[in-house]
Design a protein around this motif. Sequence first.
Motif, short mmCIF file in Angstrom:
data_model
loop_
_atom_site.label_atom_id
_atom_site.label_comp_id
_atom_site.label_asym_id
_atom_site.label_seq_id
_atom_site.Cartn_x
_atom_site.Cartn_y
_atom_site.Cartn_z
N TRP A 156 -21.85 15.64 -24.91
CA TRP A 156 -21.77 16.34 -26.32
C TRP A 156 -21.70 17.96 -25.79
CZ3 TRP A 156 -21.05 14.30 -30.79
CH2 TRP A 156 -21.61 13.08 -30.97
N ARG B 119 -20.70 22.07 -27.67
CA ARG B 119 -20.75 22.65 -29.10
C ARG B 119 -20.11 23.88 -28.86
NH1 ARG B 119 -27.24 24.56 -29.88
NH2 ARG B 119 -27.07 26.01 -28.66
N ARG C 274 -17.12 27.24 -25.62
CA ARG C 274 -17.91 25.72 -25.73
C ARG C 274 -18.79 25.63 -24.70
NH1 ARG C 274 -13.67 20.71 -26.99
NH2 ARG C 274 -13.26 22.24 -28.54
N VAL D 88 -23.95 20.59 -24.13
CA VAL D 88 -25.03 20.34 -24.73
C VAL D 88 -25.90 19.34 -23.73
CG1 VAL D 88 -26.49 19.12 -26.76
CG2 VAL D 88 -24.14 20.95 -27.24
N ASP E 278 -28.31 26.60 -33.53
CA ASP E 278 -27.77 25.43 -33.09
C ASP E 278 -26.55 25.21 -33.94
OD1 ASP E 278 -31.05 24.20 -32.76
OD2 ASP E 278 -29.71 24.77 -31.06
N ALA F 10 -22.89 24.88 -34.92
CA ALA F 10 -21.78 24.76 -34.24
C ALA F 10 -20.99 23.54 -34.49
CB ALA F 10 -22.17 24.71 -32.77
N TYR G 27 -20.04 20.34 -32.95
CA TYR G 27 -20.29 19.53 -31.83
C TYR G 27 -19.31 18.60 -31.67
CZ TYR G 27 -25.04 21.26 -32.00
OH TYR G 27 -25.95 22.40 -31.78
N TYR G 28 -18.86 18.51 -30.34
CA TYR G 28 -17.80 17.65 -29.68
C TYR G 28 -18.20 16.50 -28.84
CZ TYR G 28 -14.60 21.38 -31.53
OH TYR G 28 -14.03 22.37 -32.51
N GLY H 27 -14.84 16.53 -33.45
CA GLY H 27 -15.73 17.66 -33.68
C GLY H 27 -16.54 17.06 -35.01
N GLN I 10 -19.38 19.04 -37.69
CA GLN I 10 -20.00 20.35 -37.83
C GLN I 10 -21.30 20.14 -38.15
OE1 GLN I 10 -18.83 23.77 -38.32
NE2 GLN I 10 -21.31 24.23 -38.25
#
Length: 121
Positions: A36, A38, A45, A48, A89, A91, A93-94, A114, A116
């Motif tokens: 992951w 973010r 980017r 995580v 936190d 962001a 998250y991808y 992604g 949110q």
Amino acid sequence: QVQLVESGGGLVYTGGSLRLSCAASGSIRSISTMGWYRQAPGKERELVAVVYSSGSINYGDFVKGRFTISRDNAKNTVYLQMNSLKPEDTAVYYCNGRLWVRGTVAPSDWWGQGTQVTVSS
């Protein structure tokens, strides 16, 4: 060829928890890493957490024991349990997967669309 589909984002308040999921599907021969990243508005980017095929795990420095990554190899799915969430936190998250597509000779990186995560104070 390959799809990574994320779920689990949303709005929580400071101190709350969320669990993100990401399932990889398609012409996958094998998966090396799943992780992951973010990206917050105006920022780059950042990592995580990532889990390797060996089971080794790396976390971003900011995690500090609040997040846990896990992986279900049978389902080609990676999870991110996030606890003690803070406004910083917030962001998108991808999900990322480094994997071998069938018929190729080198691994390639694939990204989800992604999800949110918003943490409100």
